[in-house]
Motif scaffolding. Structure first.
Motif, PDB file in Angstrom:
ATOM      1  N   SER A  90       0.831  -1.203   0.000  1.00 50.20           N
ATOM      2  CA  SER A  90       0.000   0.000   0.000  1.00 50.20           C
ATOM      3  C   SER A  90       0.866   1.253   0.000  1.00 50.20           C
ATOM      4  CB  SER A  90      -0.919  -0.002   1.225  1.00 50.20           C
ATOM      5  OG  SER A  90      -1.676   1.182   1.277  1.00 50.20           O
ATOM      6  N   THR A  91       1.930   1.235   0.798  1.00 52.20           N
ATOM      7  CA  THR A  91       2.846   2.378   0.844  1.00 52.20           C
ATOM      8  C   THR A  91       3.531   2.570  -0.501  1.00 52.20           C
ATOM      9  OG1 THR A  91       3.234   2.034   3.202  1.00 52.20           O
ATOM     10  CG2 THR A  91       4.873   3.330   2.006  1.00 52.20           C
ATOM     11  N   ARG A  92       3.952   1.481  -1.114  1.00 52.26           N
ATOM     12  CA  ARG A  92       4.624   1.575  -2.412  1.00 52.26           C
ATOM     13  C   ARG A  92       3.673   2.089  -3.489  1.00 52.26           C
ATOM     14  NH1 ARG A  92       7.826  -4.261  -2.122  1.00 52.26           N
ATOM     15  NH2 ARG A  92       9.450  -3.588  -0.657  1.00 52.26           N
ATOM     16  N   HIS A  93       2.420   1.641  -3.434  1.00 52.58           N
ATOM     17  CA  HIS A  93       1.429   2.104  -4.408  1.00 52.58           C
ATOM     18  C   HIS A  93       1.206   3.608  -4.283  1.00 52.58           C
ATOM     19  CE1 HIS A  93      -2.150   2.162  -6.932  1.00 52.58           C
ATOM     20  NE2 HIS A  93      -2.778   2.809  -5.955  1.00 52.58           N
ATOM     21  N   GLN A  94       1.096   4.088  -3.060  1.00 51.52           N
ATOM     22  CA  GLN A  94       0.899   5.520  -2.841  1.00 51.52           C
ATOM     23  C   GLN A  94       2.085   6.319  -3.377  1.00 51.52           C
ATOM     24  OE1 GLN A  94       0.030   6.577   1.225  1.00 51.52           O
ATOM     25  NE2 GLN A  94       0.293   8.765   0.847  1.00 51.52           N
ATOM     26  N   SER A  95       3.295   5.816  -3.130  1.00 51.26           N
ATOM     27  CA  SER A  95       4.495   6.498  -3.619  1.00 51.26           C
ATOM     28  C   SER A  95       4.516   6.551  -5.145  1.00 51.26           C
ATOM     29  CB  SER A  95       5.741   5.779  -3.099  1.00 51.26           C
ATOM     30  OG  SER A  95       6.917   6.367  -3.622  1.00 51.26           O
ATOM     31  N   ARG A  96       4.138   5.434  -5.795  1.00 58.61           N
ATOM     32  CA  ARG A  96       4.109   5.425  -7.258  1.00 58.61           C
ATOM     33  C   ARG A  96       3.091   6.423  -7.801  1.00 58.61           C
ATOM     34  NH1 ARG A  96       4.739  -0.265  -6.511  1.00 58.61           N
ATOM     35  NH2 ARG A  96       2.472  -0.550  -6.672  1.00 58.61           N
ATOM     36  N   GLU A  97       1.944   6.529  -7.154  1.00 60.81           N
ATOM     37  CA  GLU A  97       0.914   7.459  -7.602  1.00 60.81           C
ATOM     38  C   GLU A  97       1.389   8.903  -7.483  1.00 60.81           C
ATOM     39  OE1 GLU A  97      -2.217   6.929  -9.070  1.00 60.81           O
ATOM     40  OE2 GLU A  97      -1.125   5.058  -9.374  1.00 60.81           O
ATOM     41  N   GLU A  98       2.081   9.210  -6.402  1.00 58.78           N
ATOM     42  CA  GLU A  98       2.616  10.559  -6.229  1.00 58.78           C
ATOM     43  C   GLU A  98       3.663  10.874  -7.291  1.00 58.78           C
ATOM     44  OE1 GLU A  98       4.060  10.453  -2.255  1.00 58.78           O
ATOM     45  OE2 GLU A  98       2.057  10.590  -1.334  1.00 58.78           O
ATOM     46  N   ASN A  99       4.517   9.914  -7.583  1.00 57.55           N
ATOM     47  CA  ASN A  99       5.539  10.115  -8.617  1.00 57.55           C
ATOM     48  C   ASN A  99       4.905  10.210 -10.007  1.00 57.55           C
ATOM     49  OD1 ASN A  99       8.119  10.153  -7.211  1.00 57.55           O
ATOM     50  ND2 ASN A  99       7.672   8.040  -6.642  1.00 57.55           N
ATOM     51  N   ARG A 100       3.836   9.460 -10.215  1.00 58.38           N
ATOM     52  CA  ARG A 100       3.136   9.513 -11.499  1.00 58.38           C
ATOM     53  C   ARG A 100       2.563  10.908 -11.746  1.00 58.38           C
ATOM     54  NH1 ARG A 100      -2.106   9.030 -13.342  1.00 58.38           N
ATOM     55  NH2 ARG A 100      -2.330   8.022 -15.392  1.00 58.38           N
ATOM     56  N   ALA A 101       1.916  11.466 -10.731  1.00 56.13           N
ATOM     57  CA  ALA A 101       1.336  12.804 -10.873  1.00 56.13           C
ATOM     58  C   ALA A 101       2.418  13.836 -11.157  1.00 56.13           C
ATOM     59  CB  ALA A 101       0.565  13.171  -9.602  1.00 56.13           C
ATOM     60  N   LYS A 102       3.535  13.722 -10.469  1.00 60.90           N
ATOM     61  CA  LYS A 102       4.647  14.676 -10.668  1.00 60.90           C
ATOM     62  C   LYS A 102       5.234  14.514 -12.059  1.00 60.90           C
ATOM     63  CE  LYS A 102       7.596  17.732  -9.029  1.00 60.90           C
ATOM     64  NZ  LYS A 102       7.162  19.105  -8.666  1.00 60.90           N
ATOM     65  N   ALA A 103       5.395  13.269 -12.521  1.00 57.26           N
ATOM     66  CA  ALA A 103       5.965  13.013 -13.846  1.00 57.26           C
ATOM     67  C   ALA A 103       5.091  13.594 -14.947  1.00 57.26           C
ATOM     68  CB  ALA A 103       6.139  11.509 -14.049  1.00 57.26           C
ATOM     69  N   LEU A 104       3.791  13.347 -14.848  1.00 50.70           N
ATOM     70  CA  LEU A 104       2.871  13.837 -15.880  1.00 50.70           C
ATOM     71  C   LEU A 104       2.825  15.360 -15.896  1.00 50.70           C
ATOM     72  CD1 LEU A 104      -0.041  11.266 -15.447  1.00 50.70           C
ATOM     73  CD2 LEU A 104       1.631  11.381 -17.319  1.00 50.70           C
ATOM     74  N   SER A 105       2.902  15.956 -14.706  1.00 44.37           N
ATOM     75  CA  SER A 105       2.895  17.418 -14.623  1.00 44.37           C
ATOM     76  C   SER A 105       4.136  18.020 -15.279  1.00 44.37           C
ATOM     77  CB  SER A 105       2.809  17.852 -13.158  1.00 44.37           C
ATOM     78  OG  SER A 105       2.902  19.254 -13.035  1.00 44.37           O
ATOM     79  N   LEU A 106       5.305  17.471 -14.959  1.00 47.68           N
ATOM     80  CA  LEU A 106       6.553  17.971 -15.544  1.00 47.68           C
ATOM     81  C   LEU A 106       6.585  17.727 -17.047  1.00 47.68           C
ATOM     82  CD1 LEU A 106       9.046  16.750 -12.796  1.00 47.68           C
ATOM     83  CD2 LEU A 106       8.556  19.132 -13.383  1.00 47.68           C
ATOM     84  N   ASP A 107       6.093  16.576 -17.468  1.00 46.01           N
ATOM     85  CA  ASP A 107       6.070  16.251 -18.898  1.00 46.01           C
ATOM     86  C   ASP A 107       5.180  17.235 -19.663  1.00 46.01           C
ATOM     87  OD1 ASP A 107       6.932  14.246 -20.942  1.00 46.01           O
ATOM     88  OD2 ASP A 107       4.772  13.964 -21.149  1.00 46.01           O
TER      89      ASP A 107
END
Length: 329
Positions: A90-107
């Protein structure tokens, strides 16, 4: 993945080898490790939901590398989630989701170089990706198996039973499970690092002489593992020092409470003992009997125990049916 700091601590027994040195052997491979490695090269496409098979190409290149050197690959995939790791997942999933949002925003802002690192952190290996690799393995008649729960336990079982001669992974947990020959850092040129359990007594950074599996496992678990809440600030070196001095987990915890600022989570000793079950008795699939078995034979005086740490049993007929389904995927 694995026990943080463990591999550097064993550096004195790292053997830098060529994969060709293992010609004629059967080596089990952690399939998800290769899928993760392959996914890094196409992380942006995967996170955006674009079609790509580059992760399969990466894994199959490694498969063909082994075959080129007369090594028989036996690829092992993770199966169902082990309930004991739900918190970690669950912790890893949350971390991936946060990184996904940041990646898409920067992209979206055109900051592609900055986005790349976040895409890599956001990527996850899915069952669909494993399915694509399984199809490629079947096309080239490569042996594979889907573990009922975690690949680590399944890999350990295959080596322990003499079905394979060693393991290729990037996960130091395989050493904690008790594997005897583990290859790390395999690259495209066939270079790798081999760690053999028989050399533990030769480690120079710490003293493992006279220790068996139980003490080594205790040291690793104290320093933090996926099945157990960590003691913040307690690393593998300090865990080794404390266990050497105080001999038992109970002794270590007493010493920490009496003379340390470290905070021990509630019910830690109980949780430690039940978490240890995952390393000792996790359920695996025996391809010879075509049924689920425990990694080690259960003691007769086991009494009540927690299925969350080993996985629920399956009827032999159901276990066989599941393997038949895999074979036609």
């Amino acid at each position: 993945m694995g026990i943080q700091g463990l591999l550097p601590l064993l550096k004195s027994i790292h053997e830098h080898r060529k994969i060709s040195d293992f010609s004629g052997q059967i080596l089990a491979v952690d399939g998800y490790v290769w899928l993760h490695r392959g996914a890094y090269g196409c992380a942006a496409q995967l996170v955006k939901g674009e079609n790509t098979t580059r992760y399969v190409d990466y894994a199959m290149h490694r498969v063909r590398l082994l075959k080129h050197h007369n090594i028989t690959p036996y690829v092992v995939f993770d199966g169902g989630p082990l309930p004991a790791k739900m918190g970690t997942e669950s912790t890893r999933h949350q971390s991936r989701e946060e990184n996904r949002a940041k990646a898409l925003s920067l992209d979206k802002e055109g900051k592609h170089s900055e986005a790349r690192d976040y895409f890599t952190k956001a990527v996850d290996v899915t069952p669909e990706m494993a399915y694509q690799l399984i199809k490629a393995l079947k096309a080239e008649d490569i042996s594979y198996i889907v573990a009922p729960y975690e690949a680590d336990a399944q890999l350990t079982f295959l080596e322990r039973e003499g079905i394979v001669d060693g393991i290729i992974t990037e996960d130091s947990d395989l050493l904690v499970f008790g594997c005897k020959q583990v290859l790390f850092k395999l690259d495209s040129d066939g270079n790798c690092v081999c760690i053999k359990r028989e050399n533990f007594a030769k480690v120079t950074d710490i003293t493992l002489f006279g220790w068996g599996d139980q003490q080594f496992r205790g040291m690793a678990m104290l320093s933090g593992c996926d099945y157990l809440p960590s003691i913040p600030g307690l690393g593998v070196k300090t865990s080794h020092k404390l266990l050497r001095k105080h001999k038992t987990i109970e002794g270590v915890l007493h010493a920490i409470r009496m003379g340390s600022q470290l905070k021990i989570p509630p019910n830690y000793l109980r949780d430690f003992r039940t978490a240890e079950l995952a390393f000792l008795y996790q359920r695996v699939y025996d391809p010879r009997s075509q049924r689920l078995v425990t990694l080690s034979k259960l003691p007769e005086d086991m009494g009540d125990w927690d299925d969350r740490y080993v996985g629920k049993d399956l009827d032999p007929v159901l276990a066989k049916v599941l393997r038949m389904v895999e074979s036609i995927l």
